[in-house]
Design a protein around this motif. Structure first.
Motif, mmCIF file in Angstrom:
data_model
loop_
_atom_site.group_PDB
_atom_site.id
_atom_site.type_symbol
_atom_site.label_atom_id
_atom_site.label_comp_id
_atom_site.label_asym_id
_atom_site.label_seq_id
_atom_site.Cartn_x
_atom_site.Cartn_y
_atom_site.Cartn_z
ATOM 1 N N ASP A 192 0.832 -1.210 0.000
ATOM 2 C CA ASP A 192 0.000 0.000 0.000
ATOM 3 C C ASP A 192 0.867 1.260 0.000
ATOM 4 O OD1 ASP A 192 -2.284 -1.536 0.043
ATOM 5 O OD2 ASP A 192 -2.560 -1.400 2.217
ATOM 6 N N ALA A 193 1.920 1.241 0.806
ATOM 7 C CA ALA A 193 2.808 2.401 0.884
ATOM 8 C C ALA A 193 3.531 2.622 -0.438
ATOM 9 C CB ALA A 193 3.818 2.214 2.015
ATOM 10 N N GLY A 194 3.952 1.537 -1.078
ATOM 11 C CA GLY A 194 4.639 1.658 -2.362
ATOM 12 C C GLY A 194 3.763 2.295 -3.426
ATOM 13 N N VAL A 195 2.490 1.924 -3.444
ATOM 14 C CA VAL A 195 1.549 2.510 -4.404
ATOM 15 C C VAL A 195 1.356 3.997 -4.117
ATOM 16 C CG1 VAL A 195 -0.857 2.506 -5.166
ATOM 17 C CG2 VAL A 195 0.360 0.348 -4.879
ATOM 18 N N ALA A 196 1.178 4.324 -2.843
ATOM 19 C CA ALA A 196 0.953 5.727 -2.477
ATOM 20 C C ALA A 196 2.175 6.590 -2.775
ATOM 21 C CB ALA A 196 0.591 5.816 -0.995
ATOM 22 N N LEU A 197 3.363 6.091 -2.469
ATOM 23 C CA LEU A 197 4.584 6.868 -2.675
ATOM 24 C C LEU A 197 4.909 7.057 -4.154
ATOM 25 C CD1 LEU A 197 6.839 5.343 0.128
ATOM 26 C CD2 LEU A 197 6.028 7.702 0.011
ATOM 27 N N SER A 198 4.616 6.052 -4.956
ATOM 28 C CA SER A 198 4.948 6.127 -6.381
ATOM 29 C C SER A 198 3.878 6.837 -7.199
ATOM 30 C CB SER A 198 5.163 4.722 -6.944
ATOM 31 O OG SER A 198 3.955 3.972 -6.892
ATOM 32 N N GLY A 199 2.675 6.973 -6.628
ATOM 33 C CA GLY A 199 1.585 7.586 -7.369
ATOM 34 C C GLY A 199 0.983 6.660 -8.412
ATOM 35 N N ALA A 200 1.257 5.360 -8.297
ATOM 36 C CA ALA A 200 0.736 4.390 -9.265
ATOM 37 C C ALA A 200 -0.758 4.162 -9.050
ATOM 38 C CB ALA A 200 1.485 3.065 -9.131
ATOM 39 N N GLN A 201 -1.431 3.675 -10.091
ATOM 40 C CA GLN A 201 -2.848 3.353 -9.967
ATOM 41 C C GLN A 201 -3.054 2.126 -9.088
ATOM 42 O OE1 GLN A 201 -4.036 3.158 -14.190
ATOM 43 N NE2 GLN A 201 -5.349 4.903 -13.782
ATOM 44 N N PHE A 202 -2.181 1.159 -9.237
ATOM 45 C CA PHE A 202 -2.251 -0.028 -8.389
ATOM 46 C C PHE A 202 -0.864 -0.651 -8.318
ATOM 47 C CE2 PHE A 202 -2.934 -1.653 -12.646
ATOM 48 C CZ PHE A 202 -2.174 -2.818 -12.680
ATOM 49 N N GLY A 203 -0.697 -1.546 -7.367
ATOM 50 C CA GLY A 203 0.577 -2.237 -7.210
ATOM 51 C C GLY A 203 0.348 -3.634 -6.677
ATOM 52 N N ALA A 204 1.289 -4.503 -6.936
ATOM 53 C CA ALA A 204 1.156 -5.891 -6.491
ATOM 54 C C ALA A 204 2.498 -6.396 -5.987
ATOM 55 C CB ALA A 204 0.658 -6.774 -7.632
ATOM 56 N N PHE A 205 2.439 -7.286 -5.021
ATOM 57 C CA PHE A 205 3.642 -7.936 -4.496
ATOM 58 C C PHE A 205 3.568 -9.420 -4.859
ATOM 59 C CE2 PHE A 205 6.122 -10.242 -1.397
ATOM 60 C CZ PHE A 205 7.258 -9.470 -1.248
ATOM 61 N N PHE A 206 4.588 -9.890 -5.571
ATOM 62 C CA PHE A 206 4.652 -11.298 -5.970
ATOM 63 C C PHE A 206 5.829 -11.970 -5.263
ATOM 64 C CE2 PHE A 206 2.791 -8.967 -9.501
ATOM 65 C CZ PHE A 206 1.731 -9.765 -9.900
ATOM 66 N N TYR A 207 5.751 -13.283 -5.141
ATOM 67 C CA TYR A 207 6.921 -14.017 -4.682
ATOM 68 C C TYR A 207 7.162 -15.192 -5.623
ATOM 69 C CZ TYR A 207 3.861 -17.560 -2.528
ATOM 70 O OH TYR A 207 2.937 -18.545 -2.306
ATOM 71 N N ASN A 208 8.391 -15.648 -5.624
ATOM 72 C CA ASN A 208 8.793 -16.697 -6.562
ATOM 73 C C ASN A 208 8.440 -18.085 -6.027
ATOM 74 O OD1 ASN A 208 9.959 -14.479 -7.659
ATOM 75 N ND2 ASN A 208 12.021 -15.308 -7.805
#
Length: 259
Positions: A192-208
């Motif tokens: 959530d913080a990454g989306v807010a700081l970057s100003g992106a419309q949405f963001g996702a966290f993936f793992y391998n």
């Protein structure tokens, strides 16, 4: 003119000379004053240009408002735009800041109140729709207990506000992560913080994950969009396109992918 005979000046001639001298001196003083005023205005213009400051001048009696070009630009207006208190200043303020800014102006114009005006507010460009943070300072001039002039400056502080907000968000995120014990909640907070700081419309966290088909990503946390939007979206695999991210060597941007 030289004359061997001593001149006896009449009272009329002396009065005329005195009047000419007085008028000439008054004219000289007026020219000096005008030159000093022009020089002062030029110094002010150079200073405001260098500091990216706009100026405004409001007559509360006639309700005539004057903005320089920079002030108009901070409200998203072109240099030729006509401005009034209602149609430009109030209309150009962010809805959440409009009442507060209007009240600050009224206090500065009210007898018995502080004549100083010092406020920060947001504008929404009347022509360009752009949001800006503005720092405004000014002062009212009173005559016989009545405000007759209200002058001041405005400065764009959008960049400063952005940094302040980012620092506040980062501190809040760090505090939230430190107080959280659940891994899923921690990942969601960071996403959530990454989306807010970057100003992106949405963001996702993936793992391998590694399966019989090789490396692939699994969606772990999502911010700014519902999970249903990704239900039919195939997860990235360790291909030539996404290999740098799987190996931690870099970020893959959609603009970098050649179709």
């Amino acid at each position: 003119v030289h004359d061997t005979q001593r001149r006896v000046w009449s009272q009329r001639e002396l009065s005329l000379l005195a009047e000419v001298t007085e008028r000439s001196w008054a004219h000289i003083e007026r020219v000096r004053s005008e030159q000093a005023a022009r020089a002062s205005e030029e110094r002010l213009r150079l200073a405001t240009d260098a500091a990216a400051i706009g100026t405004w001048d409001y007559d509360p009696i006639t309700r005539v408002l004057r903005w320089d070009d920079r002030c108009k630009a901070l409200f998203g207006l072109p240099p030729e735009a006509e401005v009034t208190y209602e149609s430009a200043f109030l209309a150009g303020l962010h809805p959440e800041d409009r009442k507060r800014a209007d009240e600050a102006v009224r206090r500065a114009l009210a007898p018995g109140e502080s004549s100083r005006y010092d406020i920060e507010y947001r504008t929404i460009g009347l022509r360009d729709g752009k949001e800006r943070w503005i720092a405004a300072t000014g002062e009212s001039l009173f005559r016989s207990g009545r405000a007759v002039r209200f002058i001041g400056t405005v400065m764009d502080i959008t960049a400063r506000k952005r940094v302040e907000n980012q620092l506040q968000m980062m501190n809040a995120t760090a505090a939230a992560v430190a107080a959280e014990l659940d891994v899923e909640r921690i990942v969601q907070i960071v996403t959530d913080a990454g989306v807010a700081l970057s100003g992106a419309q949405f963001g996702a966290f993936f793992y391998n994950v590694l399966d019989d088909k090789g490396d692939s990503y699994v969606l772990y946390a999502l911010s700014g969009a519902p999970r249903s939007a990704f239900e039919n979206f195939p997860m990235p695999r360790n291909t030539a396109v996404f290999e740098p991210t799987f190996r931690g060597r870099g970020v893959v941007r959609s603009d970098d992918i050649l179709m």
